[in-house]
Design an enzyme around this catalytic site. Structure first.
Site, PDB file in Angstrom:
ATOM      1  N   ASP A  37       0.853  -1.179   0.000  1.00  0.00           N
ATOM      2  CA  ASP A  37       0.000   0.000   0.000  1.00  0.00           C
ATOM      3  C   ASP A  37       0.896   1.239   0.000  1.00  0.00           C
ATOM      4  O   ASP A  37       1.862   1.308   0.777  1.00  0.00           O
ATOM      5  CB  ASP A  37      -0.891  -0.011   1.250  1.00  0.00           C
ATOM      6  CG  ASP A  37      -1.875   1.125   1.275  1.00  0.00           C
ATOM      7  OD1 ASP A  37      -2.931   1.000   0.629  1.00  0.00           O
ATOM      8  OD2 ASP A  37      -1.593   2.149   1.933  1.00  0.00           O
ATOM      9  N   ASN A  45      -3.171  13.016  -3.642  1.00  0.00           N
ATOM     10  CA  ASN A  45      -4.418  13.500  -4.248  1.00  0.00           C
ATOM     11  C   ASN A  45      -4.818  14.865  -3.697  1.00  0.00           C
ATOM     12  O   ASN A  45      -5.196  15.760  -4.454  1.00  0.00           O
ATOM     13  CB  ASN A  45      -5.555  12.505  -4.008  1.00  0.00           C
ATOM     14  CG  ASN A  45      -5.502  11.318  -4.943  1.00  0.00           C
ATOM     15  OD1 ASN A  45      -5.013  11.416  -6.056  1.00  0.00           O
ATOM     16  ND2 ASN A  45      -5.995  10.193  -4.474  1.00  0.00           N
ATOM     17  N   HIS A  50      -6.166  14.710  -8.415  1.00  0.00           N
ATOM     18  CA  HIS A  50      -6.392  13.304  -8.746  1.00  0.00           C
ATOM     19  C   HIS A  50      -5.647  12.858  -9.999  1.00  0.00           C
ATOM     20  O   HIS A  50      -5.284  11.687 -10.109  1.00  0.00           O
ATOM     21  CB  HIS A  50      -7.893  13.012  -8.856  1.00  0.00           C
ATOM     22  CG  HIS A  50      -8.569  13.029  -7.518  1.00  0.00           C
ATOM     23  ND1 HIS A  50      -8.541  11.951  -6.667  1.00  0.00           N
ATOM     24  CD2 HIS A  50      -9.245  14.002  -6.878  1.00  0.00           C
ATOM     25  CE1 HIS A  50      -9.184  12.256  -5.553  1.00  0.00           C
ATOM     26  NE2 HIS A  50      -9.616  13.491  -5.654  1.00  0.00           N
ATOM     27  N   ASP A  54      -3.312   9.608 -10.173  1.00  0.00           N
ATOM     28  CA  ASP A  54      -3.340   8.562 -11.199  1.00  0.00           C
ATOM     29  C   ASP A  54      -1.954   8.335 -11.786  1.00  0.00           C
ATOM     30  O   ASP A  54      -1.523   7.191 -11.974  1.00  0.00           O
ATOM     31  CB  ASP A  54      -4.318   8.929 -12.315  1.00  0.00           C
ATOM     32  CG  ASP A  54      -5.782   8.816 -11.907  1.00  0.00           C
ATOM     33  OD1 ASP A  54      -6.059   8.272 -10.804  1.00  0.00           O
ATOM     34  OD2 ASP A  54      -6.641   9.272 -12.684  1.00  0.00           O
ATOM     35  N   GLU A  80      -4.965   2.237  -3.799  1.00  0.00           N
ATOM     36  CA  GLU A  80      -3.498   2.288  -3.896  1.00  0.00           C
ATOM     37  C   GLU A  80      -2.858   1.021  -3.336  1.00  0.00           C
ATOM     38  O   GLU A  80      -1.715   1.031  -2.905  1.00  0.00           O
ATOM     39  CB  GLU A  80      -2.948   3.541  -3.209  1.00  0.00           C
ATOM     40  CG  GLU A  80      -3.107   3.582  -1.707  1.00  0.00           C
ATOM     41  CD  GLU A  80      -4.436   4.124  -1.213  1.00  0.00           C
ATOM     42  OE1 GLU A  80      -4.537   4.342   0.002  1.00  0.00           O
ATOM     43  OE2 GLU A  80      -5.377   4.336  -2.013  1.00  0.00           O
TER      44      GLU A  80
END
Length: 159
Positions: A37, A45, A50, A54, A80
């Site tokens: 993770d 973010n 965002h 990405d 994630e």
């Protein structure tokens, strides 16, 4: 395939896990699961948007993929989180792979939309032991990941 990262998606990974458990019944070689993770991903973010999030997921995916063997499978498990299947791998070898991944991510400077980001991951590790249920093995990796997060992040824990 996960549309964003190009990695296996959850459904594909479950099929590969099922295949590997059947193969293991024949070859008797263990396999490991790593659940990784990205630490503090929400800040990426929140601070950069965002789109940057990405791009970060894509960049981290490429670094992880490059650190794994050809026969290893990496999937975007959700958000994630990345689940990795390491065929024919003992817990000791799995720890070595997890350590290599951790070093690759923390040692990489991610250039995202002109901003350099330093990232880290937390990793949960487990070895599948038959006749254990696959869902239980994934839950064990998740529990180990939770321990890594609760012990300060950027670390590996195993169950």
């Amino acid at each position: 395939t996960d549309e964003l990262t190009g990695l296996s998606n959850r459904r594909d990974m479950k099929e590969k896990l099922f295949y590997e458990t059947n193969r293991m019944a024949t070859n008797r070689k263990p396999f490991c699961l790593l659940l990784a993770d990205i630490d503090d991903f929400k800040q990426v973010n929140d601070n950069h948007g965002h789109d940057a999030g990405d791009l970060t997921l894509q960049a981290v995916s490429r670094v992880m993929q490059a650190a794994l063997r050809k026969k290893d499978v990496i999937s975007r498990w959700g958000g994630e989180e990345f689940l990795m299947l390491l065929p024919e791998t003992s817990i000791k070898e799995g720890r070595n792979t997890a350590s290599r991944l951790l070093k690759k991510i923390t040692g990489h400077q991610f250039s995202i939309q002109g901003t350099v980001l330093s990232l880290s991951v937390s990793i949960g590790l487990t070895q599948y032991t038959p006749p254990e249920d696959l869902e239980k093995a994934i839950t064990k990796a998740d529990r180990a990941l939770y321990q890594a997060k609760s012990k300060g992040k950027c670390r590996i824990e195993s169950v």
